[in-house]
Design an enzyme around this catalytic site. Structure first.
Site, PDB file in Angstrom:
ATOM      1  CE  LYS A  65      -4.251  -1.814   2.093  1.00  0.00           C
ATOM      2  NZ  LYS A  65      -5.294  -1.621   3.120  1.00  0.00           N
ATOM      3  CG  ASN A  86      -7.568   0.963  -0.800  1.00  0.00           C
ATOM      4  OD1 ASN A  86      -7.679   2.077  -1.294  1.00  0.00           O
ATOM      5  ND2 ASN A  86      -8.591   0.294  -0.316  1.00  0.00           N
TER       6      ASN A  86
HETATM    7  P1  NAP Z   1      -0.778  -3.350  10.789  1.00  0.00           P
HETATM    8  O1  NAP Z   1      -0.062  -2.185  10.202  1.00  0.00           O
HETATM    9  O2  NAP Z   1      -0.133  -4.689  10.758  1.00  0.00           O
HETATM   10  O3  NAP Z   1      -1.171  -3.093  12.342  1.00  0.00           O
HETATM   11  C1  NAP Z   1      -1.831  -1.972  12.794  1.00  0.00           C
HETATM   12  C2  NAP Z   1      -1.326  -1.540  14.147  1.00  0.00           C
HETATM   13  O4  NAP Z   1      -1.836  -2.406  15.156  1.00  0.00           O
HETATM   14  C3  NAP Z   1       0.171  -1.589  14.351  1.00  0.00           C
HETATM   15  O5  NAP Z   1       0.756  -0.472  13.791  1.00  0.00           O
HETATM   16  C4  NAP Z   1       0.295  -1.675  15.868  1.00  0.00           C
HETATM   17  O6  NAP Z   1       0.291  -0.367  16.443  1.00  0.00           O
HETATM   18  C5  NAP Z   1      -0.971  -2.395  16.268  1.00  0.00           C
HETATM   19  N1  NAP Z   1      -0.690  -3.791  16.605  1.00  0.00           N
HETATM   20  C6  NAP Z   1      -0.216  -4.758  15.789  1.00  0.00           C
HETATM   21  N2  NAP Z   1      -0.061  -5.918  16.454  1.00  0.00           N
HETATM   22  C7  NAP Z   1      -0.459  -5.671  17.722  1.00  0.00           C
HETATM   23  C8  NAP Z   1      -0.522  -6.462  18.903  1.00  0.00           C
HETATM   24  N3  NAP Z   1      -0.130  -7.748  18.909  1.00  0.00           N
HETATM   25  N4  NAP Z   1      -0.957  -5.871  20.039  1.00  0.00           N
HETATM   26  C9  NAP Z   1      -1.344  -4.566  20.067  1.00  0.00           C
HETATM   27  N5  NAP Z   1      -1.289  -3.776  18.969  1.00  0.00           N
HETATM   28  C10 NAP Z   1      -0.863  -4.322  17.817  1.00  0.00           C
HETATM   29  O7  NAP Z   1      -2.174  -3.529  10.073  1.00  0.00           O
HETATM   30  P2  NAP Z   1      -3.042  -2.526   9.176  1.00  0.00           P
HETATM   31  O8  NAP Z   1      -2.720  -2.712   7.745  1.00  0.00           O
HETATM   32  O9  NAP Z   1      -3.017  -1.160   9.729  1.00  0.00           O
HETATM   33  O10 NAP Z   1      -4.498  -3.199   9.394  1.00  0.00           O
HETATM   34  C11 NAP Z   1      -5.015  -3.294  10.698  1.00  0.00           C
HETATM   35  C12 NAP Z   1      -6.288  -4.124  10.719  1.00  0.00           C
HETATM   36  O11 NAP Z   1      -7.318  -3.460  10.016  1.00  0.00           O
HETATM   37  C13 NAP Z   1      -6.155  -5.507  10.083  1.00  0.00           C
HETATM   38  O12 NAP Z   1      -6.838  -6.449  10.872  1.00  0.00           O
HETATM   39  C14 NAP Z   1      -6.847  -5.336   8.752  1.00  0.00           C
HETATM   40  O13 NAP Z   1      -7.419  -6.551   8.283  1.00  0.00           O
HETATM   41  C15 NAP Z   1      -7.937  -4.353   9.121  1.00  0.00           C
HETATM   42  N6  NAP Z   1      -8.415  -3.574   7.998  1.00  0.00           N
HETATM   43  C16 NAP Z   1      -9.749  -3.641   7.731  1.00  0.00           C
HETATM   44  C17 NAP Z   1     -10.253  -2.911   6.693  1.00  0.00           C
HETATM   45  C18 NAP Z   1     -11.724  -2.994   6.419  1.00  0.00           C
HETATM   46  O14 NAP Z   1     -12.143  -2.605   5.317  1.00  0.00           O
HETATM   47  N7  NAP Z   1     -12.525  -3.448   7.362  1.00  0.00           N
HETATM   48  C19 NAP Z   1      -9.433  -2.120   5.884  1.00  0.00           C
HETATM   49  C20 NAP Z   1      -8.062  -2.054   6.200  1.00  0.00           C
HETATM   50  C21 NAP Z   1      -7.578  -2.793   7.252  1.00  0.00           C
HETATM   51  P3  NAP Z   1       1.289   0.003  17.647  1.00  0.00           P
HETATM   52  O15 NAP Z   1       2.593  -0.668  17.312  1.00  0.00           O
HETATM   53  O16 NAP Z   1       1.351   1.479  17.600  1.00  0.00           O
HETATM   54  O17 NAP Z   1       0.697  -0.530  18.912  1.00  0.00           O
END
Ligand code: NAP
Length: 247
Positions: A65, A86
């Site tokens: 992305k 995206n």
């Molecule tokens: P990412 O970059 O892997 O993770 C997001 C943030 O979550 C990280 O920067 C971290 O923040 C925190 N995190 C990760 N692992 C963690 C853990 N074990 N404990 C606590 N905090 C944790 O993912 P992303 O691409 O942003 O996506 C995040 C979620 O949104 C995913 O589940 C994805 O499937 C979902 N999503 C859904 C949609 C939809 O349309 N519904 C669209 C996009 C994404 P810190 O390090 O600052 O704590």
């Protein structure tokens, strides 16, 4: 044949492929297919485009992305401010990057909140959080970021006390915690401080009710999962690819 598709790696199960294949079938859209294009490296994108005549639009998912940005001719306003893409459209021979996660989140959030505009906590600081923060800013919703890592202006989970929880009635989970198969995991907020006045928006959509939502609902809070956002971002991509929505 009009070809649409998604780039990412890995692309084992793709919601987008399932969604668009079903959409084409249901709406009788013939002459269009939606393919998965798993790329080992984003540098393969120009070759993919050159070797796929009929390509009308691409979705972009993890881990590309942000990596895709240097390969695009221009970004729409939202994608530029969010810093992540995206969705790619091809118009006038130019590749334009869009962020339809933002549109999907906006539509779903507005449906969830109605006229309410409570101050918010945004859990997580990844790519999805950037789209969420952009939309909250656009809507004039004050928000505070919560992270595992302390930084200026950012709260850690241990700092979420009674005052903070009472002052922020919207809580948006942008972490992947609770996603199948780790369905018992949830962000480390003090759930016992939630009330019926709280609104919990989880970006996770599998399972339908996450542990984050369940613990909120148990205290009377209203909850919603990320499925509406997911379908919203797909529909916005379709509008962009077909020129119903200006880049
Ligand atoms: P990412 O970059 O892997 O993770 C997001 C943030 O979550 C990280 O920067 C971290 O923040 C925190 N995190 C990760 N692992 C963690 C853990 N074990 N404990 C606590 N905090 C944790 O993912 P992303 O691409 O942003 O996506 C995040 C979620 O949104 C995913 O589940 C994805 O499937 C979902 N999503 C859904 C949609 C939809 O349309 N519904 C669209 C996009 C994404 P810190 O390090 O600052 O704590």
């Amino acid at each position: 044949m009009d070809i649409y598709g998604i780039i990412g790696n890995p692309l084992g199960h793709s919601f987008s492929k399932q969604y668009f294949t079903e959409k084409f079938r249901k709406e009788g859209i013939v002459g269009a297919v939606y393919e998965k294009f798993q790329l080992d490296d984003i540098s393969q994108l120009p070759d993919l485009i050159a070797s796929t005549p009929g390509l009308q639009g691409l979705n972009v998912t993890i881990p590309y992305k942000q990596q895709v940005l240097p390969y695009l001719d221009r970004l729409d306003d939202g994608a530029r401010k969010i810093g992540a893409v995206n969705c790619i459209s091809f118009r006038d021979g130019k590749l334009t990057g869009h962020n339809t996660d933002a549109a999907g989140f906006r539509a779903s959030l507005l449906g969830f909140l109605g006229n309410e505009r409570p101050d918010a906590l945004v859990l997580g600081t990844g790519g999805a959080a950037k789209a969420v923060n952009y939309v909250l800013g656009e809507l004039g919703i004050n928000f505070t970021i919560v992270s595992r890592t302390k930084a200026p202006g950012i709260l850690t989970y241990g700092e979420l006390d009674g005052d903070v929880m009472a002052a922020h009635r919207l809580i948006v989970n942008t972490t992947p915690l609770g996603t199948f198969p780790d369905v018992d995991a949830s962000p480390a907020i003090p759930y016992d401080l939630l009330t019926p006045a709280h609104r919990l928006f989880d970006l996770v959509y599998n399972p339908e009710e996450t542990a984050f939502m369940r613990q909120g609902a148990a205290r009377g809070a209203r909850t919603v999962n990320g499925f509406g956002m997911l379908t919203g971002q797909a529909e916005k991509a379709w509008e962009i690819w077909n020129g119903y929505s200006e880049p």
